[in-house]
Scaffold this motif. Structure first.
Motif, PDB file in Angstrom:
ATOM      1  N   LEU A 275     -14.134 -42.847   0.544  1.00  0.00           N
ATOM      2  CA  LEU A 275     -13.224 -42.491   1.650  1.00  0.00           C
ATOM      3  C   LEU A 275     -12.587 -43.749   2.163  1.00  0.00           C
ATOM      4  CD1 LEU A 275     -12.504 -39.766   3.192  1.00  0.00           C
ATOM      5  CD2 LEU A 275     -14.475 -40.382   4.511  1.00  0.00           C
ATOM      6  N   LYS A 276     -13.228 -44.885   2.217  1.00  0.00           N
ATOM      7  CA  LYS A 276     -12.687 -46.007   3.044  1.00  0.00           C
ATOM      8  C   LYS A 276     -11.649 -46.773   1.921  1.00  0.00           C
ATOM      9  CE  LYS A 276     -15.958 -46.591   6.720  1.00  0.00           C
ATOM     10  NZ  LYS A 276     -16.969 -47.352   7.547  1.00  0.00           N
ATOM     11  N   MET A 277     -12.153 -46.681   0.836  1.00  0.00           N
ATOM     12  CA  MET A 277     -11.498 -47.696   0.052  1.00  0.00           C
ATOM     13  C   MET A 277     -10.311 -46.931  -0.934  1.00  0.00           C
ATOM     14  SD  MET A 277     -13.248 -50.727   0.370  1.00  0.00           S
ATOM     15  CE  MET A 277     -13.269 -51.810  -0.944  1.00  0.00           C
ATOM     16  N   ALA A 278     -10.529 -45.764  -1.351  1.00  0.00           N
ATOM     17  CA  ALA A 278      -9.590 -45.204  -2.166  1.00  0.00           C
ATOM     18  C   ALA A 278      -8.779 -44.214  -1.394  1.00  0.00           C
ATOM     19  CB  ALA A 278     -10.449 -44.576  -3.541  1.00  0.00           C
ATOM     20  N   SER A 279      -7.228 -44.128  -1.783  1.00  0.00           N
ATOM     21  CA  SER A 279      -6.406 -43.149  -1.182  1.00  0.00           C
ATOM     22  C   SER A 279      -6.226 -42.033  -2.057  1.00  0.00           C
ATOM     23  CB  SER A 279      -5.176 -43.739  -1.083  1.00  0.00           C
ATOM     24  OG  SER A 279      -4.672 -44.347  -2.172  1.00  0.00           O
ATOM     25  N   PHE A 280      -6.621 -42.183  -3.387  1.00  0.00           N
ATOM     26  CA  PHE A 280      -6.471 -41.082  -4.563  1.00  0.00           C
ATOM     27  C   PHE A 280      -7.467 -41.313  -5.488  1.00  0.00           C
ATOM     28  CE2 PHE A 280      -5.140 -39.563  -8.693  1.00  0.00           C
ATOM     29  CZ  PHE A 280      -4.621 -38.384  -8.550  1.00  0.00           C
ATOM     30  N   GLU A 281      -7.986 -40.243  -6.222  1.00  0.00           N
ATOM     31  CA  GLU A 281      -9.230 -40.448  -7.171  1.00  0.00           C
ATOM     32  C   GLU A 281      -9.252 -39.242  -8.298  1.00  0.00           C
ATOM     33  OE1 GLU A 281     -13.061 -39.377  -5.361  1.00  0.00           O
ATOM     34  OE2 GLU A 281     -12.097 -40.603  -4.267  1.00  0.00           O
ATOM     35  N   ILE A 282      -9.254 -39.407  -9.644  1.00  0.00           N
ATOM     36  CA  ILE A 282      -9.913 -38.368 -10.240  1.00  0.00           C
ATOM     37  C   ILE A 282     -10.953 -38.971 -11.254  1.00  0.00           C
ATOM     38  CG2 ILE A 282      -9.474 -36.934 -12.277  1.00  0.00           C
ATOM     39  CD1 ILE A 282      -6.416 -36.706 -11.337  1.00  0.00           C
ATOM     40  N   LEU A 283     -12.424 -38.721 -10.603  1.00  0.00           N
ATOM     41  CA  LEU A 283     -13.469 -39.426 -11.327  1.00  0.00           C
ATOM     42  C   LEU A 283     -14.344 -38.296 -11.886  1.00  0.00           C
ATOM     43  CD1 LEU A 283     -14.033 -41.896  -8.375  1.00  0.00           C
ATOM     44  CD2 LEU A 283     -13.470 -42.317 -10.675  1.00  0.00           C
ATOM     45  N   ASP A 284     -14.492 -37.011 -11.231  1.00  0.00           N
ATOM     46  CA  ASP A 284     -15.464 -36.470 -11.917  1.00  0.00           C
ATOM     47  C   ASP A 284     -14.756 -35.486 -13.018  1.00  0.00           C
ATOM     48  OD1 ASP A 284     -17.784 -36.327  -9.538  1.00  0.00           O
ATOM     49  OD2 ASP A 284     -15.972 -36.460  -8.630  1.00  0.00           O
ATOM     50  N   TYR A 285     -14.445 -36.063 -14.294  1.00  0.00           N
ATOM     51  CA  TYR A 285     -13.721 -35.653 -15.174  1.00  0.00           C
ATOM     52  C   TYR A 285     -14.366 -36.265 -16.314  1.00  0.00           C
ATOM     53  CZ  TYR A 285     -10.044 -32.727 -16.988  1.00  0.00           C
ATOM     54  OH  TYR A 285      -9.194 -31.751 -17.529  1.00  0.00           O
ATOM     55  N   GLY A 286     -15.375 -36.483 -16.867  1.00  0.00           N
ATOM     56  CA  GLY A 286     -15.834 -37.055 -18.113  1.00  0.00           C
ATOM     57  C   GLY A 286     -15.894 -38.535 -18.054  1.00  0.00           C
ATOM     58  N   GLY A 287     -15.461 -39.318 -18.950  1.00  0.00           N
ATOM     59  CA  GLY A 287     -15.544 -40.575 -19.145  1.00  0.00           C
ATOM     60  C   GLY A 287     -14.656 -41.426 -18.906  1.00  0.00           C
ATOM     61  N   PHE A 288     -13.540 -40.735 -18.271  1.00  0.00           N
ATOM     62  CA  PHE A 288     -12.349 -41.376 -18.073  1.00  0.00           C
ATOM     63  C   PHE A 288     -12.096 -41.191 -16.584  1.00  0.00           C
ATOM     64  CE2 PHE A 288      -7.714 -41.925 -17.496  1.00  0.00           C
ATOM     65  CZ  PHE A 288      -7.519 -43.202 -18.113  1.00  0.00           C
ATOM     66  N   ILE A 290      -9.604 -42.301 -12.698  1.00  0.00           N
ATOM     67  CA  ILE A 290      -8.525 -43.128 -12.159  1.00  0.00           C
ATOM     68  C   ILE A 290      -8.631 -43.229 -10.982  1.00  0.00           C
ATOM     69  CG2 ILE A 290      -6.960 -42.934 -14.272  1.00  0.00           C
ATOM     70  CD1 ILE A 290      -5.942 -40.306 -12.781  1.00  0.00           C
ATOM     71  N   LEU A 291      -8.108 -44.537 -10.172  1.00  0.00           N
ATOM     72  CA  LEU A 291      -8.231 -44.551  -8.562  1.00  0.00           C
ATOM     73  C   LEU A 291      -7.251 -45.413  -8.203  1.00  0.00           C
ATOM     74  CD1 LEU A 291     -11.665 -45.344  -7.221  1.00  0.00           C
ATOM     75  CD2 LEU A 291      -9.505 -46.847  -6.629  1.00  0.00           C
ATOM     76  N   THR A 292      -6.651 -44.934  -6.968  1.00  0.00           N
ATOM     77  CA  THR A 292      -5.488 -45.973  -6.262  1.00  0.00           C
ATOM     78  C   THR A 292      -6.540 -46.297  -5.055  1.00  0.00           C
ATOM     79  OG1 THR A 292      -3.805 -44.466  -6.899  1.00  0.00           O
ATOM     80  CG2 THR A 292      -3.474 -45.775  -4.967  1.00  0.00           C
ATOM     81  N   PRO A 293      -6.484 -47.781  -4.925  1.00  0.00           N
ATOM     82  CA  PRO A 293      -7.077 -48.277  -3.913  1.00  0.00           C
ATOM     83  C   PRO A 293      -6.309 -48.321  -2.665  1.00  0.00           C
ATOM     84  CG  PRO A 293      -7.303 -49.662  -5.552  1.00  0.00           C
ATOM     85  CD  PRO A 293      -6.130 -48.797  -6.131  1.00  0.00           C
ATOM     86  N   ARG A 294      -6.743 -48.344  -1.457  1.00  0.00           N
ATOM     87  CA  ARG A 294      -5.814 -48.295  -0.212  1.00  0.00           C
ATOM     88  C   ARG A 294      -5.486 -49.832   0.006  1.00  0.00           C
ATOM     89  NH1 ARG A 294      -6.620 -43.922   2.926  1.00  0.00           N
ATOM     90  NH2 ARG A 294      -8.317 -42.711   2.666  1.00  0.00           N
ATOM     91  N   VAL A 301     -12.152 -53.463  -4.670  1.00  0.00           N
ATOM     92  CA  VAL A 301     -12.625 -52.107  -5.251  1.00  0.00           C
ATOM     93  C   VAL A 301     -13.093 -52.670  -6.874  1.00  0.00           C
ATOM     94  CG1 VAL A 301     -11.561 -50.006  -6.605  1.00  0.00           C
ATOM     95  CG2 VAL A 301     -11.264 -50.718  -4.022  1.00  0.00           C
ATOM     96  N   LEU A 302     -12.371 -53.487  -7.354  1.00  0.00           N
ATOM     97  CA  LEU A 302     -12.495 -54.004  -8.693  1.00  0.00           C
ATOM     98  C   LEU A 302     -13.843 -54.637  -8.841  1.00  0.00           C
ATOM     99  CD1 LEU A 302      -9.278 -55.213  -9.758  1.00  0.00           C
ATOM    100  CD2 LEU A 302     -10.088 -53.430 -10.837  1.00  0.00           C
ATOM    101  N   GLU A 303     -14.057 -55.592  -7.859  1.00  0.00           N
ATOM    102  CA  GLU A 303     -15.355 -56.279  -7.787  1.00  0.00           C
ATOM    103  C   GLU A 303     -16.576 -55.221  -7.534  1.00  0.00           C
ATOM    104  OE1 GLU A 303     -14.922 -59.234  -4.722  1.00  0.00           O
ATOM    105  OE2 GLU A 303     -13.329 -60.387  -5.927  1.00  0.00           O
ATOM    106  N   ALA A 304     -16.326 -54.364  -6.684  1.00  0.00           N
ATOM    107  CA  ALA A 304     -17.572 -53.531  -6.428  1.00  0.00           C
ATOM    108  C   ALA A 304     -17.735 -52.410  -7.584  1.00  0.00           C
ATOM    109  CB  ALA A 304     -17.254 -52.644  -5.202  1.00  0.00           C
ATOM    110  N   LEU A 305     -16.801 -52.072  -8.341  1.00  0.00           N
ATOM    111  CA  LEU A 305     -17.155 -51.144  -9.557  1.00  0.00           C
ATOM    112  C   LEU A 305     -17.666 -52.301 -10.563  1.00  0.00           C
ATOM    113  CD1 LEU A 305     -13.815 -49.023  -9.498  1.00  0.00           C
ATOM    114  CD2 LEU A 305     -16.035 -48.243  -9.101  1.00  0.00           C
TER     115      LEU A 305
END
Length: 445
Positions: A275-288, A290-294, A301-305
């Motif tokens: 919620l705090k780190m990303a402004s857009f995401e599609i994550l609950d969709y199998g093995g692929f 995408i994410l837009t950091p704030r 975000v890259l270091e955390a993931l």
């Protein structure tokens, strides 16, 4: 002196010739004795080895009567819409920009489910022409039956005939499968269509719901095999054996999803506050994913993931060249690819699929089938593996039309044809320009 006075006349005539070559639809008939038609059939989620643990007499006979590839490799992404559009355009995903099954907008957080995108031209029409439109521009008649992208307009031009699958429509009705075959074959035999694409939503649905190792998956493969037998018989009844080439393929494979209690599933919110780190995401969709950091949060975000298990996180611009994704303008800055069989859960484990795709296209479970038969294909020919992007130039050769710029090559499929139909095709514009250059050089000399 006379030749000097005639030069402006010759130049005017050649300019007119150039203009006609650039605008008039042309169809080269070199090496073709009669008009040939093409039917492209896709069985969604048909993994390359699905026929190896099931009795499939019709697919076996088809291999003897035509061409079988050991397997073919889908593009990254191993999803339905991106992969199908690579097949019909011959372009990598970063070029055609259909970068997900869902239509999305990172600015507005709009997300449109797959089947609701099928008539949304703004998702499909990104400047790359699919084969239907290229063929129509060269005088052919084309149709799409449920094939992804067939219901869109391209620079305002629609496919001559398109039947679009409605959301919620069942995909496994065998009687309807046969009716669809009868319909498209009548388009060839009674209405003189040249190219038709036909899509089936199985065995993808069964693979997701039950998993690739479930008996229901084997049952749907037997149903596909019966449908292939019906197709072969129907082609004869419609009098198309001598003129219709058929390609049967898929868009991706399928793998078993690793779920609790056997493994620790991926929940990304454990590693970063979405919620705090990303402004857009599609994550609950199998093995692929995408994410837009704030703003200002991308490196964090890259270091955390990077600390999360069973996945690889990429800055879009740094993805391997072999992915053919880095140049996409649509993809968000961060791309996540899970290890084979692991789903990406955002905040909670809500994913229920027993099987899935979207994983690295180098994984064997993501590979898919290729079969072909008809008057232009060799019999009992086993092809080495190749990438699905190479199907496009093969289809252009079978239809005897000029290809649009593409990332494929006929070198990977030419050996499966009885005849090469002449050498590599060159655009009529290039040919005419070369003639003009040579002729003008002669006049100047």
């Amino acid at each position: 002196m006379a030749s000097a006075r005639l030069r402006p006349v010759f130049l005017l005539l050649l300019i007119i010739l150039l203009a006609r070559a650039a605008t008039k639809p042309l169809r080269c008939r070199s090496g073709v004795g009669s008009k040939k038609r093409l039917l492209l059939i896709s069985f969604d989620g048909f993994r390359w080895d699905y026929d190896q643990d099931v009795d499939t007499p019709n697919l076996d006979r088809l291999a003897r009567d035509g061409v079988k590839a050991k397997y073919i490799t889908p593009p990254m992404l191993t999803m339905t819409s991106p992969s199908h559009f690579t097949t019909i355009t011959g372009r990598w995903v970063e070029d055609h920009e259909v970068v997900h099954n869902m239509m999305f907008n990172t600015q507005t957080n709009q997300k449109v489910p797959h089947k609701d995108t099928l008539r949304r031209s703004e998702w499909w029409d990104n400047g790359v022409l699919p084969l239907w439109i290229t063929a129509q521009n060269q005088g052919l008649k084309t149709a799409s039956f449920y094939y992804p992208g067939g219901g869109a307009n391209y620079s305002g031009q629609a496919v001559n005939r398109a039947v679009v699958e409605e959301s919620g429509h069942p995909d496994d009705n065998e009687t309807e499968w046969r009716q669809n075959i009868d319909t498209v074959l009548s388009w060839f035999s009674k209405e003189d269509f040249d190219l038709v694409t036909l899509y089936y939503g199985e065995p993808d649905n069964v693979g997701h719901a039950r998993g690739p190792d479930h008996p229901d998956r084997k049952a749907i493969i037997r149903q596909i095999d019966r449908t292939v037998g019906y197709l072969r018989d129907a082609i004869g009844l419609h009098g198309l054996n001598a003129t219709l080439n058929v390609i049967i393929t898929s868009d991706h494979g399928m793998t078993t999803v690793k779920k609790r209690p056997l493994v620790d599933e991926i929940v990304l919110n454990k590693y970063l506050n979405l919620l705090k780190m990303a402004s857009f995401e599609i994550l609950d969709y199998g093995g692929f994913g995408i994410l837009t950091p704030r703003p200002g949060k991308e490196q964090e975000v890259l270091e955390a993931l990077a600390k999360a298990p069973h996945l690889t996180v990429y800055r879009k611009d740094d993805m391997p060249e072999s992915f053919h994704l880095a140049r996409s303008g649509r993809l968000p800055p961060v791309v996540i690819i899970a290890d084979l069989g692991f789903n990406l859960n955002s905040r909670f484990i809500v994913y229920v699929n027993k099987g899935d795709h979207g994983f690295h296209n180098g994984e064997m479970d993501m590979k898919m089938i290729f079969r072909a038969f008809g008057p232009d294909f060799k019999k009992n020919f086993l092809s080495e593996p190749f990438d699905s992007v190479h199907i496009y130039p093969l289809m252009c050769r079978l239809l005897n039309i000029w290809a649009e710029p593409n990332n494929g090559s006929l070198e990977h499929t030419a050996d499966m044809l009885i005849t090469s139909h002449g050498g590599p095709r060159t655009s009529p514009m290039i040919i005419t320009t070369t003639v003009v250059f040579v002729f003008m050089s002669t006049l100047i000399a």
